[in-house]
Design an enzyme around this catalytic site. Structure first.
Site, PDB file in Angstrom:
ATOM      1  N   CYS A 132      -2.350  16.959 -54.975  1.00  0.00           N
ATOM      2  CA  CYS A 132      -1.392  18.062 -55.071  1.00  0.00           C
ATOM      3  C   CYS A 132      -1.621  18.907 -56.334  1.00  0.00           C
ATOM      4  O   CYS A 132      -2.585  19.654 -56.390  1.00  0.00           O
ATOM      5  CB  CYS A 132       0.041  17.555 -54.953  1.00  0.00           C
ATOM      6  SG  CYS A 132       1.186  18.870 -54.479  1.00  0.00           S
ATOM      7  N   HIS A 244       0.108  14.458 -50.085  1.00  0.00           N
ATOM      8  CA  HIS A 244       0.406  13.234 -50.844  1.00  0.00           C
ATOM      9  C   HIS A 244       0.229  11.998 -49.966  1.00  0.00           C
ATOM     10  O   HIS A 244       1.163  11.623 -49.252  1.00  0.00           O
ATOM     11  CB  HIS A 244       1.878  13.252 -51.285  1.00  0.00           C
ATOM     12  CG  HIS A 244       2.185  14.215 -52.367  1.00  0.00           C
ATOM     13  ND1 HIS A 244       2.144  13.883 -53.696  1.00  0.00           N
ATOM     14  CD2 HIS A 244       2.562  15.516 -52.316  1.00  0.00           C
ATOM     15  CE1 HIS A 244       2.478  14.921 -54.427  1.00  0.00           C
ATOM     16  NE2 HIS A 244       2.735  15.931 -53.614  1.00  0.00           N
ATOM     17  N   GLU A 246       0.235   8.965 -50.959  1.00  0.00           N
ATOM     18  CA  GLU A 246       0.984   7.823 -51.509  1.00  0.00           C
ATOM     19  C   GLU A 246       2.458   7.809 -51.092  1.00  0.00           C
ATOM     20  O   GLU A 246       3.077   6.744 -51.028  1.00  0.00           O
ATOM     21  CB  GLU A 246       0.856   7.787 -53.043  1.00  0.00           C
ATOM     22  CG  GLU A 246       1.679   8.806 -53.840  1.00  0.00           C
ATOM     23  CD  GLU A 246       1.255  10.262 -53.665  1.00  0.00           C
ATOM     24  OE1 GLU A 246       0.146  10.510 -53.158  1.00  0.00           O
ATOM     25  OE2 GLU A 246       2.046  11.147 -54.021  1.00  0.00           O
TER      26      GLU A 246
END
Ligand SMILES: *[C@@H]1O[C@H](CO)[C@@H](O)[C@H](O)[C@H]1NC(C)=O
Ligand SMILES: *[C@@H]1O[C@H](CO)[C@@H](O)[C@H](O)[C@H]1NC(C)=O
Ligand SMILES: *[C@@H]1O[C@H](CO)[C@@H](O)[C@H](O)[C@H]1NC(C)=O
Ligand SMILES: *[C@@H]1O[C@H](CO)[C@@H](O)[C@H](O)[C@H]1NC(C)=O
Length: 334
Positions: A132, A244, A246
């Site tokens: 990001c 993202h 994660e």
């Protein structure tokens, strides 16, 4: 039977020995990832003198078998370079920091990027990944211009990944199954939290991007405007995702458009594995092992849990420069 069985044992012993010595030369079973902290955004326990790392980035690399050393962006430069001597890979996480030349965060990131390029040119395989904000940062650093960024309407949404031909053989996606490629193409499992991005046209306007990176996927924002959603460098182990990976595994704040779909979680695990596979190719030994290394690891800090919606993370590590330097490490670097 007994007589002939001795031979395979000898062969096995020789094979084992060969494999062990190859492993010594070519790989590293104990990879350590440096994660760059960011200026505090004013939440509890994190004032202007501090910096933070969201725990989800730490867990993201830990889940593929790596340990973490925080690289504290506002620590003295010598301390930062000392910590870099212990890590095999660097991660620029997502966040909300103005990426202005002249600011300490930008200049620290730039010197780390240049250090990574230099290490690779000197023959050390040293991966760097940006997520990001980290992805945007890599584009600005390669293009040497903030003009690579445009605004996009993707501050809180999920998207599909429109993979390019290069994705299938890329370091990031090469081990995706056909099912996972299909899911990412069709199911909006990529989590997007950005107001800036890089359009594919920027790669034409800034030739340095085109010669440095390969686009691996594009995605559409809420207005259908197309941006680059993943890329990797052609000649360096450097990569990035605008999305993202994660968050589906580790972030749970309500009001956030986060897919917890099993395939979003599988995508996170596959990308984590792919990155740590690259980190393991870096066989540069640490300066020292034992207590010195142990004192630098993230295990020396405890994350804080923030249950309200003041930040989009469950847990964060907070660092105060006054409490972080390890005086002995500063002596040792000279
Ligand atoms: C910031 O927080 C740290 C740790 O709580 C404290 O030691 C320091 O004095 C604070 N600094 C400012 C400028 O408030
Ligand atoms: C998908 O990729 C094709 C080919 O590059 C492109 O024409 C199209 O605009 C892309 N769509 C999205 C949503 O990224
Ligand atoms: C972003 O897209 C959403 C959904 O289409 C829309 O409601 C919103 O007004 C857009 N925001 C901007 C700044 O264009
Ligand atoms: C891909 O899978 C192969 C076979 O299991 C493995 O050897 C390799 O390390 C994997 N690569 C990545 C990047 O995960």
């Amino acid at each position: 039977m007994h007589k002939s069985s001795a031979f395979p044992i000898v062969v096995n012993a020789v094979t084992c020995f060969l494999l062990l010595s190859l492993a010594d030369v070519q790989g590293n079973e104990r990879p350590i990832v440096g994660i760059l902290s960011q200026p505090c955004t004013g939440f509890r326990g994190c004032n202007e003198s501090g910096s933070y790392i969201a725990s989800s980035y730490v867990k993201f690399v830990e889940m593929a078998g790596a340990r973490v050393i925080p690289i504290i962006f506002n620590a003295p430069h010598d301390e930062i370079m000392f910590r870099m001597r212990y890590v095999h890979m660097l991660l620029f996480p997502g966040g909300a920091v103005p990426l202005q030349p002249g600011t300490l965060f930008f200049e620290t990131s730039k010197s780390l990027f240049e250090h990574v390029i230099d290490l690779n040119k000197r023959g050390f395989w040293f991966p760097l990944h940006g997520t990001c904000l980290g992805f945007e940062l890599l584009h600005i650093l390669v293009a040497r211009s903030g003009g690579v960024l445009q605004t996009f309407n993707s501050t809180n949404c999920r998207s599909k990944l429109n993979f390019t031909e290069s994705a299938r053989h890329s370091r990031l996606f090469q081990n995706f199954s056909n099912d996972l490629f299909e899911a990412a193409r069709k199911k909006k499992i990529a989590v997007e939290h950005h107001m800036y991005g890089v359009s594919p046209e920027a790669y034409k306007n800034f030739p340095s991007l085109q010669s440095f990176f390969r686009i691996l996927s594009t995605s559409a924002d809420l207005q259908g405007k197309i941006y680059v959603s993943s890329m990797e460098a052609i000649d360096f182990p450097i990569s990035g995702t605008q999305f993202h990976p994660e968050k589906p595994v580790f972030e749970w704040k309500t009001g956030q458009e986060i897919s917890h779909d099993p395939q979003a979680i599988l995508m996170a695990q596959m990308l984590s594995n792919a990155l740590i596979t690259e980190a393991k190719k870096n066989s540069r030994p640490p300066l020292s092992k034992g207590p010195q290394l142990n004192s630098l690891l993230i295990y020396n800090y405890s994350p804080i849990y923030i249950s309200d919606d003041s930040i989009p993370f469950e847990q964060v590590y907070v660092f105060h420069t006054s409490s972080t330097p390890h005086p002995r490490s500063l002596e040792r670097i000279n």
